[in-house]
Each structure stands twice: as C-alpha cells, then as structure tokens.
Scaffold this motif. Structure first.
Motif, PDB file in Angstrom:
ATOM      1  N   ASP A 244       0.832  -1.203   0.000  1.00  0.00           N
ATOM      2  CA  ASP A 244       0.000   0.000   0.000  1.00  0.00           C
ATOM      3  C   ASP A 244       0.872   1.261   0.000  1.00  0.00           C
ATOM      4  O   ASP A 244       2.035   1.205  -0.424  1.00  0.00           O
ATOM      5  CB  ASP A 244      -0.986  -0.026   1.182  1.00  0.00           C
ATOM      6  CG  ASP A 244      -0.271  -0.205   2.522  1.00  0.00           C
ATOM      7  OD1 ASP A 244       0.917   0.164   2.637  1.00  0.00           O
ATOM      8  OD2 ASP A 244      -0.909  -0.711   3.471  1.00  0.00           O
ATOM      9  N   ASN A 245       0.343   2.351   0.483  1.00  0.00           N
ATOM     10  CA  ASN A 245       1.061   3.627   0.405  1.00  0.00           C
ATOM     11  C   ASN A 245       1.673   4.044   1.744  1.00  0.00           C
ATOM     12  O   ASN A 245       1.969   5.218   1.956  1.00  0.00           O
ATOM     13  CB  ASN A 245       0.132   4.732  -0.104  1.00  0.00           C
ATOM     14  CG  ASN A 245      -0.981   5.051   0.886  1.00  0.00           C
ATOM     15  OD1 ASN A 245      -1.220   4.285   1.820  1.00  0.00           O
ATOM     16  ND2 ASN A 245      -1.652   6.173   0.676  1.00  0.00           N
ATOM     17  N   ARG A 246       1.857   3.104   2.654  1.00  0.00           N
ATOM     18  CA  ARG A 246       2.399   3.483   3.966  1.00  0.00           C
ATOM     19  C   ARG A 246       3.853   3.945   3.894  1.00  0.00           C
ATOM     20  O   ARG A 246       4.302   4.697   4.734  1.00  0.00           O
ATOM     21  CB  ARG A 246       2.248   2.329   4.962  1.00  0.00           C
ATOM     22  CG  ARG A 246       3.091   1.107   4.691  1.00  0.00           C
ATOM     23  CD  ARG A 246       2.786   0.005   5.690  1.00  0.00           C
ATOM     24  NE  ARG A 246       1.443  -0.515   5.503  1.00  0.00           N
ATOM     25  CZ  ARG A 246       0.850  -1.370   6.352  1.00  0.00           C
ATOM     26  NH1 ARG A 246       1.486  -1.755   7.448  1.00  0.00           N
ATOM     27  NH2 ARG A 246      -0.357  -1.824   6.109  1.00  0.00           N
ATOM     28  N   PHE A 247       4.591   3.478   2.879  1.00  0.00           N
ATOM     29  CA  PHE A 247       5.957   3.941   2.666  1.00  0.00           C
ATOM     30  C   PHE A 247       6.193   3.927   1.166  1.00  0.00           C
ATOM     31  O   PHE A 247       6.292   2.867   0.547  1.00  0.00           O
ATOM     32  CB  PHE A 247       6.946   3.027   3.397  1.00  0.00           C
ATOM     33  CG  PHE A 247       8.387   3.500   3.360  1.00  0.00           C
ATOM     34  CD1 PHE A 247       8.741   4.740   2.854  1.00  0.00           C
ATOM     35  CD2 PHE A 247       9.399   2.683   3.848  1.00  0.00           C
ATOM     36  CE1 PHE A 247      10.069   5.181   2.829  1.00  0.00           C
ATOM     37  CE2 PHE A 247      10.726   3.110   3.833  1.00  0.00           C
ATOM     38  CZ  PHE A 247      11.065   4.340   3.325  1.00  0.00           C
ATOM     39  N   ILE A 248       6.271   5.143   0.582  1.00  0.00           N
ATOM     40  CA  ILE A 248       6.383   5.241  -0.871  1.00  0.00           C
ATOM     41  C   ILE A 248       7.418   6.300  -1.244  1.00  0.00           C
ATOM     42  O   ILE A 248       7.797   7.140  -0.430  1.00  0.00           O
ATOM     43  CB  ILE A 248       5.034   5.588  -1.536  1.00  0.00           C
ATOM     44  CG1 ILE A 248       4.509   6.935  -1.007  1.00  0.00           C
ATOM     45  CG2 ILE A 248       4.014   4.477  -1.317  1.00  0.00           C
ATOM     46  CD1 ILE A 248       3.276   7.438  -1.737  1.00  0.00           C
ATOM     47  N   LYS A 249       7.825   6.244  -2.480  1.00  0.00           N
ATOM     48  CA  LYS A 249       8.718   7.262  -3.057  1.00  0.00           C
ATOM     49  C   LYS A 249       8.049   7.825  -4.291  1.00  0.00           C
ATOM     50  O   LYS A 249       7.554   7.074  -5.146  1.00  0.00           O
ATOM     51  CB  LYS A 249      10.061   6.647  -3.416  1.00  0.00           C
ATOM     52  CG  LYS A 249      11.013   7.595  -4.160  1.00  0.00           C
ATOM     53  CD  LYS A 249      12.304   6.878  -4.524  1.00  0.00           C
ATOM     54  CE  LYS A 249      13.178   7.738  -5.441  1.00  0.00           C
ATOM     55  NZ  LYS A 249      12.559   7.938  -6.760  1.00  0.00           N
ATOM     56  N   LEU A 250       8.006   9.134  -4.384  1.00  0.00           N
ATOM     57  CA  LEU A 250       7.411   9.782  -5.544  1.00  0.00           C
ATOM     58  C   LEU A 250       8.335   9.656  -6.756  1.00  0.00           C
ATOM     59  O   LEU A 250       9.567   9.671  -6.620  1.00  0.00           O
ATOM     60  CB  LEU A 250       7.138  11.261  -5.245  1.00  0.00           C
ATOM     61  CG  LEU A 250       6.188  11.526  -4.068  1.00  0.00           C
ATOM     62  CD1 LEU A 250       6.055  13.030  -3.850  1.00  0.00           C
ATOM     63  CD2 LEU A 250       4.822  10.894  -4.322  1.00  0.00           C
ATOM     64  N   LYS A 251       7.754   9.553  -7.913  1.00  0.00           N
ATOM     65  CA  LYS A 251       8.535   9.426  -9.150  1.00  0.00           C
ATOM     66  C   LYS A 251       9.104  10.784  -9.585  1.00  0.00           C
ATOM     67  O   LYS A 251       8.516  11.814  -9.344  1.00  0.00           O
ATOM     68  CB  LYS A 251       7.656   8.853 -10.272  1.00  0.00           C
ATOM     69  CG  LYS A 251       7.053   7.495  -9.935  1.00  0.00           C
ATOM     70  CD  LYS A 251       8.123   6.443  -9.764  1.00  0.00           C
ATOM     71  CE  LYS A 251       7.474   5.062  -9.552  1.00  0.00           C
ATOM     72  NZ  LYS A 251       8.488   4.003  -9.389  1.00  0.00           N
TER      73      LYS A 251
END
Length: 251
Positions: A244-251
C-alpha cells in the motif's frame, strides 16, 4: 548426507592407590565416527516418538489460508508480508499494552531482515510462523519523543529498504528526502511522546537502529513475535495482505 563429528571419549585406564590418595595414571582418547550409518537406539526412539508426534501435530495445525504467495522481495519500500507482520504486532500487542498502561501504541517498526521465510499460497500452519520468525525476539514498546521519531524517519529514508511499519505513513521525494511523515494521519510533533512497538533485537541497536536508546520509557510485553503471528493467524480466516502507500517514493 553423512555428517561427521569427532567426539573425544576420554577413558581412565588405571588409578594407582597411594595410601589414601588416588592419582590419574593415564588418559587415552578414542575417535568415534558419527554418521547416519549408525543404527538407532530403539529404546530411545520409542521414548521420544510420542513427543515427536505431538510436536509435528502442533506444527502442522492449519491456522488460516493465504490467497497468494508472499515474499519480502515483492516490494521496494513496503511489502505485503512486511505489512502483515507490522499490522499483526499492532493488532495483537496494543490491547496488552493498553491494559497495562492505559496508553496506545502509535506505530510499529520491525526489520526487513527479520522476515526469514515466505508465506506460501494455501494452508498456513504453526510451522509457517516458526519459519517466518525462527528467533526468540519479543515485542517491546519504546516511548520516544518526536525528535527521536524524526531520527527513525530519517533512518528509513537513508536505508531505502522495506522495513515493516504500521501507523506511520512516510513519503519520500524523487531524491529520497522525506517529503511527509505522519503518525495516525497527523504530522509528527517534536515534543510529543509516541509509543513505538518494535522487537528487543532492534531496541538493542540491531540493524544500527540506535535511535531507540534515547527514550523516555521501555515496556516489555513478554510476547514473542512468533506468538504474535500465531495468534494473528488464528483470528484470520484468510490472509490477503497488500502493498500500500504506507511507505512510498514519488517518481
């Protein structure tokens, strides 16, 4: 496969009596090759058989069902199996912590390397929990001020690894800098005390997570991570964790 072990068997061949004293005269060693060609001791086998069968029966007990196969390599910053483990620690540990302290766990942090096996599609057994977490690590809750939580967040941004988290939502920009960090949907405040559940290995500096040492309080729940998983599995008819989106990096 044959395993060879050398066992030194020391044999006292003779003792010489001298008045009321005894003296060691000679020691000789004999090498005995241990291999799978040695015949089993039937009395010993008969003795341990019921215990072995009991253990195997417990390990093979079906607890739940996994709809897919889950591995710690199937995500860059968070994985389905890691999310499951962190959520399980929160769900199973928070009632214990709340009953003892009247407080709630704010977030969970575990380590990617602590996931030692996959969850295979199909029946999930007690043995699965032992394979995922073969160590004796237990849940601890650490009281950290927001300033220490910022250190935790910066550690995660530098590590660039899917360390399991729950309760924390972390977003990195394209340069791996922290863009936002929320606990329970709110920005972290430097003077607020947050209760972070982790394991005793990480609390003691494992994986260089030294930020745990500067804390206000430590709470020992006496609850093994493996037991957390077993209790969590029993309560779930089906396992279907997701990335999910709990830990993400933006492109």
């Amino acid at each position: 496969m044959t395993f060879k072990h050398l066992i030194g068997c020391f044999i006292v061949l003779s003792l010489i009596a001298c008045k009321q004293e005894s003296h060691l005269y000679k020691i000789e060693g004999e090498q005995i090759l241990i291999s799978d060609s040695l015949s089993a001791n039937h009395d010993v086998e008969a003795f341990i058989k019921p215990y072995r069968e009991h253990v195997y029966k417990d390990l093979d007990s079906v607890l739940t069902y996994a709809v897919e196969t889950y591995t710690k390599t199937n995500g860059e910053f968070n994985t389905a199996i890691g999310n499951l483990m962190a959520d399980a620690v929160y769900e199973e540990s928070n009632p214990i912590f709340n009953k003892r302290t009247g407080k709630n766990i704010d977030m969970v942090l575990l380590n990617h390397g602590g996931i030692r096996s996959i969850i295979s599609k199909g029946n999930v057994t007690t043995k699965t929990a032992f394979e995922i977490m073969p160590f004796e690590n237990s849940v601890v809750v650490v009281a950290l001020k927001g300033i220490q939580v910022f250190e935790l967040v910066n550690y995660l941004s530098r590590a660039k690894r899917a360390h399991p988290i729950s309760g924390l939502q972390l977003t990195l920009d394209r340069n791996y800098k922290v863009k936002s960090a929320l606990i329970n949907g709110k920005p972290i405040e430097s003077e607020t005390v947050y209760y972070v559940a982790t394991n005793d290995y990480l609390y003691n500096g494992g994986d260089n997570m030294n930020f745990f040492k500067t804390n206000d309080s430590l709470y020992l729940l006496d609850y093994k991570i493996r037991s957390v998983l077993i209790d969590y599995f029993v309560k779930k008819d089906t396992l279907n964790p997701v990335i999910d989106n709990r830990f993400i990096k933006l492109k």
